[in-house]
Design an enzyme around this catalytic site. Structure first.
Site, PDB file in Angstrom:
ATOM      1  N   GLU A   7      30.793  52.966  96.759  1.00 37.89           N
ATOM      2  CA  GLU A   7      30.829  54.299  97.361  1.00 37.89           C
ATOM      3  C   GLU A   7      30.347  54.145  98.795  1.00 37.89           C
ATOM      4  O   GLU A   7      29.616  53.202  99.107  1.00 37.89           O
ATOM      5  CB  GLU A   7      29.906  55.260  96.601  1.00 37.89           C
ATOM      6  CG  GLU A   7      28.429  55.225  97.017  1.00 37.89           C
ATOM      7  CD  GLU A   7      27.724  53.901  96.751  1.00 37.89           C
ATOM      8  OE1 GLU A   7      28.154  53.179  95.838  1.00 37.89           O
ATOM      9  OE2 GLU A   7      26.747  53.578  97.470  1.00 37.89           O
TER      10      GLU A   7
ATOM     11  N   SER B 268      17.160  49.623 111.433  1.00 38.18           N
ATOM     12  CA  SER B 268      18.077  49.318 110.331  1.00 38.18           C
ATOM     13  C   SER B 268      19.518  49.061 110.759  1.00 38.18           C
ATOM     14  O   SER B 268      20.248  48.366 110.069  1.00 38.18           O
ATOM     15  CB  SER B 268      18.043  50.446 109.294  1.00 38.18           C
ATOM     16  OG  SER B 268      18.344  51.688 109.888  1.00 38.18           O
TER      17      SER B 268
ATOM     18  N   LYS C 214      22.755  46.720 105.440  1.00 48.91           N
ATOM     19  CA  LYS C 214      23.514  46.885 104.185  1.00 48.91           C
ATOM     20  C   LYS C 214      24.098  45.567 103.670  1.00 48.91           C
ATOM     21  O   LYS C 214      24.232  45.353 102.463  1.00 48.91           O
ATOM     22  CB  LYS C 214      24.647  47.895 104.385  1.00 48.91           C
ATOM     23  CG  LYS C 214      24.183  49.324 104.688  1.00 48.91           C
ATOM     24  CD  LYS C 214      23.678  50.047 103.465  1.00 48.91           C
ATOM     25  CE  LYS C 214      23.244  51.467 103.785  1.00 48.91           C
ATOM     26  NZ  LYS C 214      22.576  52.121 102.653  1.00 48.91           N
TER      27      LYS C 214
HETATM   28  C1  LIG Z   1      21.919  51.955 109.806  1.00 54.35           C
HETATM   29  C2  LIG Z   1      21.530  52.650 108.540  1.00 54.35           C
HETATM   30  N1  LIG Z   1      20.229  52.861 108.297  1.00 54.35           N
HETATM   31  C3  LIG Z   1      19.829  53.495 107.177  1.00 54.35           C
HETATM   32  C4  LIG Z   1      20.745  53.970 106.237  1.00 54.35           C
HETATM   33  C5  LIG Z   1      20.231  54.697 105.026  1.00 54.35           C
HETATM   34  O1  LIG Z   1      20.344  53.968 103.851  1.00 54.35           O
HETATM   35  P1  LIG Z   1      19.077  53.341 103.137  1.00 54.35           P
HETATM   36  O2  LIG Z   1      18.055  54.429 103.029  1.00 54.35           O
HETATM   37  O3  LIG Z   1      19.579  52.880 101.829  1.00 54.35           O
HETATM   38  O4  LIG Z   1      18.569  52.222 103.995  1.00 54.35           O
HETATM   39  C6  LIG Z   1      22.122  53.761 106.444  1.00 54.35           C
HETATM   40  C7  LIG Z   1      23.126  54.240 105.475  1.00 54.35           C
HETATM   41  O5  LIG Z   1      24.308  54.241 105.692  1.00 54.35           O
HETATM   42  C8  LIG Z   1      22.521  53.087 107.631  1.00 54.35           C
HETATM   43  O6  LIG Z   1      23.822  52.875 107.900  1.00 54.35           O
END
Ligand SMILES: Cc1ncc(COP(=O)(O)O)c(C=O)c1O
Length: 393
Positions: free
Chosen positions: A111, A377, A89
């Site tokens: 948000e 992620s 993020k």
């Molecule tokens: C570690 C992590 N992966 C994925 C996501 C999902 O968001 P996005 O689809 O925008 O990557 C989040 C959202 O809070 C997250 O914290």
């Protein structure tokens, strides 16, 4: 076929800017300036410097040997979990805070659901000494207490969203309301590839650093830039958009998107938007959306707060509809098992969102010589209590 946004922010039939008149000047100011600003040499220099020295980029592309052996294919993990604040993020919030400064804004709103984007926004506001207000659903404030404390320590004001289901969708509504009331001094940092044009495209461009790095890192390790598959979980879709970005136009690279099936696609408690969604408009964008027959938004559900959203970004709706992306949905239980498996096999505790991406290895077979990059992620620190409760640890 193009998989990027056109000048009006459309990915095929999806995207655009479906906004109230009051929001038009804000979106238009951003739309007219975002690409020009992102291409300025001084912007690029500052963005790249902060990604390197503050976020800790490049994040490693790690060959997961034991995992590869278990599933008889070559698996690399893109380690976004090692970014400062614990997830991808922050790539986007660094970009947007620099954008806000150049647009002369001195107040930031955001948000958040799980709190990762809220923390990443509060962090960059602290870094720049800019006032920050984060909207968060009352329910999420209760279930993500450590991240609320982190935001407060970082100097942000956390405002509860008390309407509707009191989760992410409602926090987003509150943030948009705030933006309408404060059009001159405030920039709204949206946390995923959602919202009205130009947000989906702008956020995707900031997250594109993920696939930019994968390309040269894979070249170093394997002698070729392109993997056979890139796998990522999709909430709104920003980590996935970043991981796919530089491979979108190369059809030899398979794109796999993993959604949250919650308690099962047909259980009534799910967030599997591609399987269940129909065309609709949410938060300023035309996309696939879980809704009732008369167009009311269905409450989503997933054990992972970050995937608990009733829509997907327009890029992903287009990847699904065009057949360019392969969409798989994973239940809570399968994701939790995969999280435990990765912890024991590789010594890495993933965020539950990322665990969904790993869970496909149980059902999607790859060839022994395929190179599969999985975008890790985020890290699992924020989810420890959920893991503890689930496994009675
Ligand atoms: C570690 C992590 N992966 C994925 C996501 C999902 O968001 P996005 O689809 O925008 O990557 C989040 C959202 O809070 C997250 O914290």
């Amino acid at each position: 076929m193009s998989y990027n946004a056109n000048s009006k922010g459309y990915y095929g039939e999806f995207g655009g800017a479906y906004i109230p008149e009051m929001l038009y000047p804000n979106c238009e100011e951003l739309r007219q300036n975002y690409i020009i600003i992102m291409q300025e040499a001084s912007f690029k220099e500052e963005f790249e410097q902060l990604l390197k020295d503050y976020v800790g980029r490049p994040t490693p592309l790690y060959f997961a040997e034991r995992l590869s052996k278990k599933y008889n294919t070559k698996i690399y993990l893109k380690r976004e979990d090692l970014c400062h604040t614990g997830a991808h993020k922050v790539n986007n919030t660094i970009g947007q805070i620099l954008m806000a400064k150049r647009l002369g804004k001195n107040r930031i709103i955001a948000e958040t659901g799980a709190g990762q984007h809220g923390v990443a926004t509060a962090t960059v506001c602290a870094l720049m000494g800019i006032k920050c207000v984060v909207y968060m659903g009352e329910i999420d404030i209760e279930r993500q207490a450590p991240n609320v404390a982190r935001m407060k320590m970082l100097g942000a004001e956390v405002r509860p969203a008390k309407s509707g289901s009191r989760t992410l969708k409602d926090a987003t509504n509150e943030a948009i309301r705030d933006w309408i009331n404060n059009p001159v001094d405030t920039h709204y940092i949206i946390g995923s590839v959602v919202g009205p044009h130009p947000y989906p495209d702008m956020v995707a461009r900031f997250q594109a650093i993920i696939s930019e790095e994968i390309k040269w890192q894979l070249k170093e390790k394997e002698g070729r830039e392109n993997p056979d598959y890139v796998v990522a979980c999709v909430g709104g879709g920003s980590n996935a958009a970043g991981a796919y970005y530089h491979f979108l136009d190369n059809e030899n690279v398979g794109i796999i998107a993993v959604e949250a099936a919650g308690k099962g696609i047909d259980s009534g408690e799910s967030a599997a938007t591609s399987a269940l969604g129909k065309v609709g408009i949410i938060h300023g964008s035309k996309t696939l959306l879980m809704q009732t027959a008369d167009g009311q938004i269905t409450e989503p559900y997933s054990i992972s707060a970050g995937l608990d959203y009733p829509g997907v970004g327009p890029m992903h709706a287009h990847l699904f509809k065009s057949g360019r992306g392969e969409f798989i949905s994973i239940t809570d239980n399968a994701a939790m098992e995969a999280g435990l498996m990765i912890s024991k096999l590789e010594g890495i505790i993933p965020a539950i969102e990322s665990s969904h991406a790993f869970a496909i290895l149980e059902e999607r077979k790859f060839n022994a010589d395929d190179i599969v990059v999985i975008n890790l992620s985020g890290r699992g620190d924020k989810d420890l209590n959920t893991y503890i409760d689930h496994f009675n640890l």
